[in-house]
Design a protein around this motif. Structure first.
Motif, PDB file in Angstrom:
ATOM      1  N   GLY A 179      30.113  32.871  15.886  1.00  0.00           N
ATOM      2  CA  GLY A 179      29.493  31.987  17.040  1.00  0.00           C
ATOM      3  C   GLY A 179      28.182  31.402  17.091  1.00  0.00           C
ATOM      4  O   GLY A 179      27.574  30.870  18.074  1.00  0.00           O
TER       5      GLY A 179
ATOM      6  N   ALA B 185      32.925  27.931  19.182  1.00  0.00           N
ATOM      7  CA  ALA B 185      34.082  28.759  18.977  1.00  0.00           C
ATOM      8  C   ALA B 185      35.281  27.708  19.350  1.00  0.00           C
ATOM      9  O   ALA B 185      36.254  27.927  18.674  1.00  0.00           O
ATOM     10  CB  ALA B 185      34.044  29.907  20.038  1.00  0.00           C
TER      11      ALA B 185
ATOM     12  N   GLY C 221      35.476  25.160  16.510  1.00  0.00           N
ATOM     13  CA  GLY C 221      35.936  25.766  15.295  1.00  0.00           C
ATOM     14  C   GLY C 221      37.269  26.514  15.404  1.00  0.00           C
ATOM     15  O   GLY C 221      38.099  26.131  14.207  1.00  0.00           O
TER      16      GLY C 221
ATOM     17  N   SER D 297      28.597  27.811  11.034  1.00  0.00           N
ATOM     18  CA  SER D 297      29.290  28.748  11.838  1.00  0.00           C
ATOM     19  C   SER D 297      30.819  28.705  11.740  1.00  0.00           C
ATOM     20  O   SER D 297      31.428  29.713  11.653  1.00  0.00           O
ATOM     21  CB  SER D 297      28.981  28.521  13.488  1.00  0.00           C
ATOM     22  OG  SER D 297      27.728  28.857  13.800  1.00  0.00           O
ATOM     23  N   ALA D 298      31.527  27.651  11.432  1.00  0.00           N
ATOM     24  CA  ALA D 298      32.651  27.438  11.118  1.00  0.00           C
ATOM     25  C   ALA D 298      33.016  28.132   9.833  1.00  0.00           C
ATOM     26  O   ALA D 298      34.049  28.783   9.529  1.00  0.00           O
ATOM     27  CB  ALA D 298      33.108  25.966  11.069  1.00  0.00           C
TER      28      ALA D 298
ATOM     29  N   LEU E  63      36.912  32.903  14.901  1.00  0.00           N
ATOM     30  CA  LEU E  63      36.350  32.090  15.988  1.00  0.00           C
ATOM     31  C   LEU E  63      37.212  31.959  17.124  1.00  0.00           C
ATOM     32  O   LEU E  63      36.338  31.732  18.216  1.00  0.00           O
ATOM     33  CB  LEU E  63      36.169  30.408  15.294  1.00  0.00           C
ATOM     34  CG  LEU E  63      35.001  30.277  14.416  1.00  0.00           C
ATOM     35  CD1 LEU E  63      35.495  29.333  13.325  1.00  0.00           C
ATOM     36  CD2 LEU E  63      33.719  30.128  15.193  1.00  0.00           C
TER      37      LEU E  63
ATOM     38  N   CYS F 226      30.947  22.041  13.897  1.00  0.00           N
ATOM     39  CA  CYS F 226      31.696  23.041  13.586  1.00  0.00           C
ATOM     40  C   CYS F 226      33.402  22.588  13.322  1.00  0.00           C
ATOM     41  O   CYS F 226      33.867  23.185  12.391  1.00  0.00           O
ATOM     42  CB  CYS F 226      31.873  24.072  15.046  1.00  0.00           C
ATOM     43  SG  CYS F 226      32.473  25.484  14.629  1.00  0.00           S
TER      44      CYS F 226
END
Length: 269
Positions: free
Chosen positions: A158, A189, A192, A152-153, A55, A91
């Motif tokens: 991304g 990003a 995260g 996403s995390a 990330l 995130c």
């Protein structure tokens, strides 16, 4: 020696991202997992390090990517405004959930996700987008953004592998879906990476050259090279069949996904 390895990963991830039209996270996470394992890091935190570092590297590549898409008018800014805040919040929370999960569970979760990406990419090679469809309401977009950020995390990406199919589903053409997704990759990003740093420091990760669950040398090496080689991959993609490329890459992701699942299941026994 470590830095050379990370530069090589960055070169491969950047080229693949440009060639196959996906974020580098799907390449970076498996490669970092292998490298960190060979370096003898604590198995309990290897997957967390791979996700957090992935990330962090996406911060750099997403800036370059979304600026290029913005110049071409491919970013739908009203959608970005609805997506970005809940994506960032989701995130950060997702980083906390990932920190709470065991390394074995993360391996299995990421493995299943990679197989899903492989399936959607293989299926999407011949996808026809219905431009007559309309985007959902702003409230529904915010809810979707929070979910995409959370996922996403946990997957160390991304968000492009989720955001692009979501936008395609509602009639957004591929160029604008990719451009908007690239812009959304930046808040994902940043949030995260900060989340993995924060929760990693709380977990007191005892590994050299790290801030929480982010490996500094890996972040620098991968960011530098992926920034440079993504453009080469994009040029190569124009000389080859996109449909064939997507099918080949989906086969690779299928193998990597199965590897993670089998490894996680074996370790849990």
């Amino acid at each position: 020696m470590e830095l050379i390895i990370f530069l090589a990963i960055g070169a491969l991830a950047g080229f693949a991202a440009g060639l196959f039209g996906v974020g580098g996270g799907t390449i970076i996470v498996p490669l970092l997992f292998i490298v960190f394992t060979q370096m003898g890091f604590n198995p309990d935190v290897i997957m967390h390090l791979a996700l957090g570092t992935s990330l962090a590297t996406i911060i750099v590549t997403s800036i370059s990517s979304f600026m290029a898409h913005h110049k071409n008018g491919a970013v739908i800014w009203p959608v970005f405004q609805n997506f970005a805040p809940p994506m960032a919040i989701g995130c950060f929370i997702g980083a906390g959930i990932a920190g709470w999960l065991s390394g074995i569970h993360l391996q299995i979760i990421v493995g299943v996700f990679l197989i899903w990406v492989a399936y959607t990419m293989f299926k999407g090679a011949k996808q026809i987008i219905d431009s007559n469809k309309e985007l959902p309401s702003a409230r529904q977009q915010r809810l979707a953004g929070a979910g995409i950020g959370l996922a996403s995390a946990i997957f160390g990406i991304g968000g492009g592998s989720i955001t692009v199919p979501y936008l395609n589903r509602y009639g957004v053409v591929m160029q604008k879906a990719v451009g908007t997704s690239a812009a959304c990759g930046l808040p994902i990003a940043i949030a995260g990476a900060l989340g993995f740093m924060f929760f990693g420091m709380k977990a007191q990760v005892d590994i050299p050259n790290t801030i929480g669950f982010v490996h500094i040398y890996a972040f620098l090496g991968i960011s530098i090279m992926s920034f440079m080689t993504a453009k080469l991959g994009a040029k190569a993609a124009h000389a080859l069949s996109p449909a064939v490329l997507k099918k080949c890459f989906s086969a690779l992701l299928l193998l990597v996904g199965c590897f993670f699942i089998l490894k996680g299941m074996n370790q849990s026994r």
